[in-house]
Enzyme design. Sequence first.
Site, PDB file in Angstrom:
ATOM      1  N   TYR A   1      -3.571  12.373  29.778  1.00 45.19           N
ATOM      2  CA  TYR A   1      -2.481  12.709  30.688  1.00 45.19           C
ATOM      3  C   TYR A   1      -2.062  11.487  31.497  1.00 45.19           C
ATOM      4  CZ  TYR A   1      -4.097  17.477  29.694  1.00 45.19           C
ATOM      5  OH  TYR A   1      -4.494  18.634  29.083  1.00 45.19           O
TER       6      TYR A   1
ATOM      7  N   HIS B   1     -10.753  17.194  23.126  1.00 45.90           N
ATOM      8  CA  HIS B   1      -9.324  17.437  23.333  1.00 45.90           C
ATOM      9  C   HIS B   1      -8.568  17.581  22.020  1.00 45.90           C
ATOM     10  CE1 HIS B   1      -5.725  16.178  26.102  1.00 45.90           C
ATOM     11  NE2 HIS B   1      -5.517  17.328  25.489  1.00 45.90           N
TER      12      HIS B   1
END
Length: 185
Positions: free
Chosen positions: A54, A120
């Site tokens: 992110y 992830h």
Amino acid sequence: YRTLGKTGLKVSALSLGVSAFGGVFGDVDPGECNACIDLALDHGINLLDTSPFYGLTRSEAMLGRCLKGIPRNRYVLATKVGRYGTKMQDFDFSGPRVRRSVEESLQRLAVDYVDIIQCHDIEFGSLDQIINETIPALRQLVREGKARFVGITGLPLKAFRTVLARAEADTVLSYCHYALNDTAL
């Protein structure tokens, strides 16, 4: 509050995902990020989720600055490993890389441990590697006290079934499959 997966952790029904802290939706004001964390914690939201992906590490760094001075027992902290950019070559679920990733995340977040370390978007890696290399590396980091629990994240439910048939995860984070229009999860 609800018990999260197999962790025994009591977390708020709503969590706060801080991808926006990395500037992925536009410029961010550090003061607004601090206010967001304070407001969330003051209203009982205790599960905070981020990733090195992110904002290409900016979300973790901003969250670390926002958490400075906040007692560690006020929040449950989750971050991720394996995804580091937008291209396929930016995925790396190898044992050495995820180990380094956790160390880097701990530095950015300015904490000694994360509560949940998650693989992830597992669908973009080799599920065999995640089962045989990634999860065991993360379990070793749990034994070392750098994380408390191991989770997996992604979209295709089939990937979860494949991994969970051969490895143990404490949490599963799936998006888009438990909503008003899709309850497949």
